[in-house]
Design a protein around this motif. Structure first.
Motif, PDB file in Angstrom:
ATOM      1  N   PHE A  77      49.835  38.010  32.337  1.00 52.97           N
ATOM      2  CA  PHE A  77      48.879  38.947  31.745  1.00 52.97           C
ATOM      3  C   PHE A  77      47.453  38.669  32.217  1.00 52.97           C
ATOM      4  O   PHE A  77      46.721  39.599  32.585  1.00 52.97           O
ATOM      5  CB  PHE A  77      48.959  38.869  30.220  1.00 52.97           C
ATOM      6  N   ASP A  78      47.056  37.396  32.210  1.00 54.24           N
ATOM      7  CA  ASP A  78      45.689  37.067  32.617  1.00 54.24           C
ATOM      8  C   ASP A  78      45.439  37.427  34.072  1.00 54.24           C
ATOM      9  O   ASP A  78      44.355  37.915  34.429  1.00 54.24           O
ATOM     10  CB  ASP A  78      45.417  35.578  32.393  1.00 54.24           C
ATOM     11  N   ALA A  79      46.433  37.185  34.937  1.00 54.31           N
ATOM     12  CA  ALA A  79      46.284  37.525  36.347  1.00 54.31           C
ATOM     13  C   ALA A  79      46.174  39.030  36.535  1.00 54.31           C
ATOM     14  O   ALA A  79      45.400  39.512  37.378  1.00 54.31           O
ATOM     15  CB  ALA A  79      47.456  36.964  37.151  1.00 54.31           C
ATOM     16  N   GLN A  80      46.940  39.785  35.753  1.00 54.23           N
ATOM     17  CA  GLN A  80      46.864  41.244  35.830  1.00 54.23           C
ATOM     18  C   GLN A  80      45.470  41.721  35.422  1.00 54.23           C
ATOM     19  O   GLN A  80      44.850  42.558  36.104  1.00 54.23           O
ATOM     20  CB  GLN A  80      47.902  41.886  34.897  1.00 54.23           C
ATOM     21  N   MET A  81      44.963  41.202  34.320  1.00 52.54           N
ATOM     22  CA  MET A  81      43.653  41.628  33.830  1.00 52.54           C
ATOM     23  C   MET A  81      42.559  41.301  34.842  1.00 52.54           C
ATOM     24  O   MET A  81      41.663  42.122  35.098  1.00 52.54           O
ATOM     25  CB  MET A  81      43.349  40.943  32.496  1.00 52.54           C
ATOM     26  N   SER A  82      42.633  40.114  35.419  1.00 54.51           N
ATOM     27  CA  SER A  82      41.624  39.715  36.395  1.00 54.51           C
ATOM     28  C   SER A  82      41.644  40.638  37.597  1.00 54.51           C
ATOM     29  O   SER A  82      40.589  41.098  38.069  1.00 54.51           O
ATOM     30  CB  SER A  82      41.863  38.270  36.833  1.00 54.51           C
ATOM     31  N   ALA A  83      42.837  40.949  38.110  1.00 57.07           N
ATOM     32  CA  ALA A  83      42.942  41.802  39.292  1.00 57.07           C
ATOM     33  C   ALA A  83      42.447  43.211  39.003  1.00 57.07           C
ATOM     34  O   ALA A  83      41.738  43.817  39.827  1.00 57.07           O
ATOM     35  CB  ALA A  83      44.382  41.829  39.791  1.00 57.07           C
ATOM     36  N   VAL A  84      42.795  43.759  37.846  1.00 54.99           N
ATOM     37  CA  VAL A  84      42.361  45.111  37.510  1.00 54.99           C
ATOM     38  C   VAL A  84      40.841  45.163  37.333  1.00 54.99           C
ATOM     39  O   VAL A  84      40.169  46.094  37.814  1.00 54.99           O
ATOM     40  CB  VAL A  84      43.074  45.618  36.245  1.00 54.99           C
ATOM     41  N   ARG A  85      40.273  44.168  36.667  1.00 51.17           N
ATOM     42  CA  ARG A  85      38.819  44.139  36.502  1.00 51.17           C
ATOM     43  C   ARG A  85      38.109  44.033  37.851  1.00 51.17           C
ATOM     44  O   ARG A  85      37.113  44.718  38.111  1.00 51.17           O
ATOM     45  CB  ARG A  85      38.427  42.960  35.614  1.00 51.17           C
ATOM     46  N   LEU A  86      38.625  43.154  38.721  1.00 51.74           N
ATOM     47  CA  LEU A  86      38.007  42.985  40.029  1.00 51.74           C
ATOM     48  C   LEU A  86      38.184  44.230  40.888  1.00 51.74           C
ATOM     49  O   LEU A  86      37.295  44.590  41.665  1.00 51.74           O
ATOM     50  CB  LEU A  86      38.584  41.757  40.737  1.00 51.74           C
ATOM     51  N   ALA A  87      39.321  44.919  40.754  1.00 47.22           N
ATOM     52  CA  ALA A  87      39.522  46.175  41.482  1.00 47.22           C
ATOM     53  C   ALA A  87      38.494  47.214  41.043  1.00 47.22           C
ATOM     54  O   ALA A  87      37.920  47.941  41.867  1.00 47.22           O
ATOM     55  CB  ALA A  87      40.939  46.694  41.248  1.00 47.22           C
ATOM     56  N   HIS A  88      38.258  47.266  39.741  1.00 48.91           N
ATOM     57  CA  HIS A  88      37.249  48.183  39.192  1.00 48.91           C
ATOM     58  C   HIS A  88      35.862  47.841  39.731  1.00 48.91           C
ATOM     59  O   HIS A  88      35.128  48.721  40.211  1.00 48.91           O
ATOM     60  CB  HIS A  88      37.289  48.103  37.668  1.00 48.91           C
ATOM     61  N   GLU A  89      35.501  46.558  39.674  1.00 50.61           N
ATOM     62  CA  GLU A  89      34.196  46.132  40.161  1.00 50.61           C
ATOM     63  C   GLU A  89      34.070  46.338  41.666  1.00 50.61           C
ATOM     64  O   GLU A  89      33.002  46.734  42.165  1.00 50.61           O
ATOM     65  CB  GLU A  89      33.972  44.660  39.805  1.00 50.61           C
ATOM     66  N   GLY A  90      35.161  46.062  42.398  1.00 49.96           N
ATOM     67  CA  GLY A  90      35.135  46.245  43.840  1.00 49.96           C
ATOM     68  C   GLY A  90      34.948  47.700  44.222  1.00 49.96           C
ATOM     69  O   GLY A  90      34.211  48.021  45.164  1.00 49.96           O
ATOM     70  N   GLY A  91      35.616  48.588  43.514  1.00 51.86           N
ATOM     71  CA  GLY A  91      35.438  50.004  43.781  1.00 51.86           C
ATOM     72  C   GLY A  91      34.004  50.451  43.556  1.00 51.86           C
ATOM     73  O   GLY A  91      33.433  51.207  44.347  1.00 51.86           O
ATOM     74  N   LYS A  92      33.390  49.969  42.485  1.00 52.58           N
ATOM     75  CA  LYS A  92      31.999  50.326  42.195  1.00 52.58           C
ATOM     76  C   LYS A  92      31.066  49.761  43.268  1.00 52.58           C
ATOM     77  O   LYS A  92      30.099  50.415  43.662  1.00 52.58           O
ATOM     78  CB  LYS A  92      31.602  49.811  40.813  1.00 52.58           C
ATOM     79  N   ALA A  93      31.375  48.550  43.759  1.00 55.49           N
ATOM     80  CA  ALA A  93      30.550  47.953  44.812  1.00 55.49           C
ATOM     81  C   ALA A  93      30.602  48.766  46.096  1.00 55.49           C
ATOM     82  O   ALA A  93      29.658  48.749  46.893  1.00 55.49           O
ATOM     83  CB  ALA A  93      31.001  46.519  45.081  1.00 55.49           C
ATOM     84  N   LEU A  94      31.699  49.497  46.296  1.00 58.55           N
ATOM     85  CA  LEU A  94      31.844  50.338  47.475  1.00 58.55           C
ATOM     86  C   LEU A  94      31.270  51.734  47.265  1.00 58.55           C
ATOM     87  O   LEU A  94      31.435  52.613  48.108  1.00 58.55           O
ATOM     88  CB  LEU A  94      33.321  50.440  47.864  1.00 58.55           C
ATOM     89  N   GLY A  95      30.602  51.953  46.147  1.00 61.02           N
ATOM     90  CA  GLY A  95      29.920  53.210  45.920  1.00 61.02           C
ATOM     91  C   GLY A  95      30.701  54.230  45.121  1.00 61.02           C
ATOM     92  O   GLY A  95      30.296  55.394  45.038  1.00 61.02           O
ATOM     93  N   ILE A  96      31.840  53.818  44.521  1.00 59.36           N
ATOM     94  CA  ILE A  96      32.648  54.729  43.709  1.00 59.36           C
ATOM     95  C   ILE A  96      32.213  54.565  42.256  1.00 59.36           C
ATOM     96  O   ILE A  96      32.380  53.496  41.669  1.00 59.36           O
ATOM     97  CB  ILE A  96      34.152  54.421  43.859  1.00 59.36           C
ATOM     98  N   ALA A  97      31.675  55.586  41.668  1.00 61.18           N
ATOM     99  CA  ALA A  97      31.073  55.474  40.337  1.00 61.18           C
ATOM    100  C   ALA A  97      32.087  55.116  39.263  1.00 61.18           C
ATOM    101  O   ALA A  97      31.810  54.287  38.382  1.00 61.18           O
ATOM    102  CB  ALA A  97      30.368  56.780  39.979  1.00 61.18           C
ATOM    103  N   ALA A  98      33.253  55.740  39.298  1.00 62.01           N
ATOM    104  CA  ALA A  98      34.291  55.497  38.289  1.00 62.01           C
ATOM    105  C   ALA A  98      35.635  55.334  39.003  1.00 62.01           C
ATOM    106  O   ALA A  98      36.418  56.286  39.088  1.00 62.01           O
ATOM    107  CB  ALA A  98      34.350  56.632  37.283  1.00 62.01           C
ATOM    108  N   PRO A  99      35.909  54.148  39.523  1.00 61.17           N
ATOM    109  CA  PRO A  99      37.120  53.944  40.322  1.00 61.17           C
ATOM    110  C   PRO A  99      38.399  54.208  39.521  1.00 61.17           C
ATOM    111  O   PRO A  99      38.538  53.765  38.383  1.00 61.17           O
ATOM    112  CB  PRO A  99      37.031  52.472  40.725  1.00 61.17           C
ATOM    113  N   ARG A 100      39.328  54.920  40.145  1.00 58.83           N
ATOM    114  CA  ARG A 100      40.649  55.144  39.565  1.00 58.83           C
ATOM    115  C   ARG A 100      41.578  54.058  40.099  1.00 58.83           C
ATOM    116  O   ARG A 100      41.899  54.035  41.278  1.00 58.83           O
ATOM    117  CB  ARG A 100      41.159  56.535  39.947  1.00 58.83           C
ATOM    118  N   VAL A 101      41.992  53.167  39.213  1.00 60.65           N
ATOM    119  CA  VAL A 101      42.778  51.996  39.599  1.00 60.65           C
ATOM    120  C   VAL A 101      44.246  52.217  39.253  1.00 60.65           C
ATOM    121  O   VAL A 101      44.594  52.399  38.078  1.00 60.65           O
ATOM    122  CB  VAL A 101      42.257  50.729  38.890  1.00 60.65           C
ATOM    123  N   ALA A 102      45.098  52.210  40.259  1.00 57.44           N
ATOM    124  CA  ALA A 102      46.540  52.326  40.054  1.00 57.44           C
ATOM    125  C   ALA A 102      47.166  50.945  40.164  1.00 57.44           C
ATOM    126  O   ALA A 102      46.899  50.218  41.118  1.00 57.44           O
ATOM    127  CB  ALA A 102      47.156  53.257  41.096  1.00 57.44           C
TER     128      ALA A 102
END
Length: 336
Positions: free
Chosen positions: A177-202
């Motif tokens: 669970f913790d690894a999943q949460m970390s990856a999803v949060r980082l995916a969200h932050e990474g998307g925003k860093a690339l200029g995506i205002a509200a990243p859709r994370v699958a």
């Protein structure tokens, strides 16, 4: 970008194609980047490719001139002679590790704005007695990050890994669970860093058909789905778990911005299949920017002058844009 510290480019494994692709990338003199490596190795690579190039040794990044036809190198190795080309060896393995550690120290001190790493060889580092399985783990440890994740990106898809360099058996155990949460949060932050205002994370499932309702495994029910729900409660646009064999197709079609993969090959095969020259590896979770090309040391063609430097150019472009977005000196530019 003139007010931002230059980027650091590590030379990679000196016995591989790293020095060659670094020289090819910097030969035009249009990049604000300095090489962390060996002056002797970089001079040798430059002579092989273009005898008109000058390789200048400097002590600090701020000493760089960035002149056309000149490549500036900070000595960051203990090499006393050129290592053999095209074979794994301890000297090159130790040198590649030393250059990364030196670049990390410079990034943490603010002397460079980010790091672009040329490929290293895990076997060579092992021969030198270095126990890290790859760049990501070195960066996480010396960079002082609590948790890091790999994002592999190209023009069509982006993926973040829950587990990285470990066996598939261990990956299943580590994808908690913790690894999943970390990856999803980082995916969200990474998307925003690339200029995506509200990243859709699958989020991809671990088992075939995302477990088929528990028929092929229940990790999706007891671990992955609860993590997705928790991430959504934090305001992250996360969905899934989606079957791993179709989620990347949907991402290419524009339905998702970032895909969270459960293990190494699930995430990297789709990206690399679309072309190594287009892919870039971004390390998420660090206090500084780090990117790298999406390929290895290619010992089989090292020293022949035929290595393609397109992926390193792409990694450098991503690094510049991520630094601009992070510093706010320039408006962040969406990388799609």
């Amino acid at each position: 970008m003139k007010n931002i510290a230059p980027l650091a480019i590590t030379m990679g494994d000196a016995s591989g194609i790293g020095p060659e692709i670094v020289v090819k990338t910097l030969a035009a003199g249009d990049e604000r980047a300095v090489v962390f490596g060996s002056h002797a190795v970089m001079s040798d690579a430059a002579r092989r490719l273009d005898r008109s190039l000058t390789v200048r040794r400097i002590d600090r990044p701020q000493d760089a001139w960035f002149e056309r036809g000149s490549i500036e190198v900070i000595e960051a190795t203990r090499l006393t002679e050129l290592p053999p080309v095209g074979v794994a060896n301890a000297a090159a393995g130790q040198a590649s590790f030393d250059t990364v550690v030196a670049a990390i120290a410079a990034a943490k001190a603010g002397a460079v704005s980010g790091i672009v790493t040329a490929p290293i060889n895990k076997e060579a580092m092992g021969m030198a007695g270095i126990g890290y399985p790859g760049h990501t783990e070195i960066l996480g440890h010396y960079g002082g990050a609590k948790r890091v994740a790999m994002m592999l990106a190209n023009d069509e898809i982006r993926t973040v890994l829950v587990t990285i360099h470990t066996s598939l058996r261990n990956a299943i155990e580590q994808a908690d669970f913790d690894a999943q949460m970390s990856a999803v949060r980082l995916a969200h932050e990474g998307g925003k860093a690339l200029g995506i205002a509200a990243p859709r994370v699958a989020v991809a499932g671990l088992n075939p058909h995302a477990g088929e309702g528990g028929l092929f495994g229940d990790e999706e029910i007891h671990i992955i789905r609860p993590a997705i729900e928790a991430a959504r409660a934090e305001g992250i646009d996360a969905s899934g778990p989606w079957p791993g064999d179709t989620v990347y197709m949907q991402a290419r079609q524009g339905r998702f911005d970032v895909v969270v993969a459960q293990y190494h090959d699930q995430g990297l095969i789709p990206v690399k299949y679309l072309g190594l020259e287009k892919g870039v590896n971004i390390t998420l979770g660090l206090p500084f920017v780090r990117t790298s090309p999406d390929h290895g040391t290619a010992f089989d063609i090292a020293g022949q002058g035929i290595a393609d430097h397109a992926s390193l150019q792409t990694a450098l472009a991503y690094a510049h844009r991520l630094v601009a977005a992070a510093t706010g000196i320039n408006e962040p530019e969406s990388i799609v």
